[in-house]
Design a protein around this motif. Sequence first.
Motif, short mmCIF file in Angstrom:
data_model
loop_
_atom_site.label_atom_id
_atom_site.label_comp_id
_atom_site.label_asym_id
_atom_site.label_seq_id
_atom_site.Cartn_x
_atom_site.Cartn_y
_atom_site.Cartn_z
N SER A 10 5.07 12.92 -7.50
CA SER A 10 5.72 14.20 -7.33
C SER A 10 7.15 13.93 -6.88
O SER A 10 8.02 13.76 -7.72
CB SER A 10 4.96 15.06 -6.32
N LEU A 11 7.39 13.79 -5.59
CA LEU A 11 8.77 13.64 -5.11
C LEU A 11 9.47 12.41 -5.64
O LEU A 11 10.70 12.38 -5.73
CB LEU A 11 8.82 13.64 -3.58
N THR A 12 8.75 11.38 -6.04
CA THR A 12 9.39 10.16 -6.54
C THR A 12 9.79 10.27 -8.00
O THR A 12 10.53 9.43 -8.50
CB THR A 12 8.49 8.93 -6.31
N VAL A 48 -4.35 16.49 -1.06
CA VAL A 48 -3.71 16.60 -2.37
C VAL A 48 -3.31 15.21 -2.86
O VAL A 48 -3.54 14.86 -4.02
CB VAL A 48 -2.49 17.55 -2.32
N ALA A 49 -2.74 14.40 -1.99
CA ALA A 49 -2.38 13.03 -2.37
C ALA A 49 -3.62 12.27 -2.84
O ALA A 49 -3.59 11.57 -3.86
CB ALA A 49 -1.70 12.30 -1.22
N SER A 50 -4.71 12.41 -2.12
CA SER A 50 -5.96 11.75 -2.51
C SER A 50 -6.43 12.20 -3.88
O SER A 50 -6.78 11.38 -4.73
CB SER A 50 -7.07 12.08 -1.49
N ALA A 51 -6.43 13.51 -4.09
CA ALA A 51 -6.89 14.06 -5.37
C ALA A 51 -5.98 13.61 -6.51
O ALA A 51 -6.46 13.36 -7.63
CB ALA A 51 -6.97 15.58 -5.30
N THR A 78 3.33 12.34 -2.81
CA THR A 78 3.67 13.75 -2.70
C THR A 78 4.38 13.95 -1.37
O THR A 78 4.06 13.29 -0.38
CB THR A 78 2.44 14.68 -2.83
N GLY A 79 5.36 14.81 -1.34
CA GLY A 79 6.11 15.01 -0.11
C GLY A 79 7.36 15.83 -0.34
O GLY A 79 7.53 16.45 -1.39
#
Length: 179
Positions: free
Chosen positions: A38-40, A91-94, A117-118
């Motif tokens: 996501s953020l990356t 969410v990161a895990s999923a 994510t972040g």
Amino acid sequence: MTVAGAASPAAGAGSVDSTAVLVERLIAEGRSVAVAESLTGGALLAELIRVPGASAVVRGGVVAYDTALKHSLLGVDAGLLAAAGPVDPAVASAMAEGVRAVAAVGGHPADWGVATTGVAGPDPQGAAPVGLVYVAVADAERTLVREHRFAGDRAAVRRQAVAAALALLADALDAFSAA
């Protein structure tokens, strides 16, 4: 899911290319990896594939920058996203678990899924402050998540998130291989 406390990403010591060492280890173990970002925004995948020979183990990645794509592409539960928002350890895990399946080849999921994510900034996202990042890794049996609170501008937060995701994958390789 295991959530570890905030940790500092491992910085490359001297001339050691920690990403190359990680890719070489995956090659030696015959294990594949896929990433969900996501953020990356693709920087994690780019870091992995800059290593010669990475095509032997890197399956690919999904940049799910829009929250809705976390559900539609990676299978993150829509209810979880609605309740917790996109910046959450679950969410990161999923995302890490979902990208393993998305990157299946010949009916076989990727051995490892890695997710970021972040909030890179410049503004907070809902209740999540700038610099709050979750990275996760998953294999077929376990998922490990770490929370980070990074300082710096948008580019610095993104760089630190990439380093943290790679460090977590290296740690998981050590921990899960020993289990």
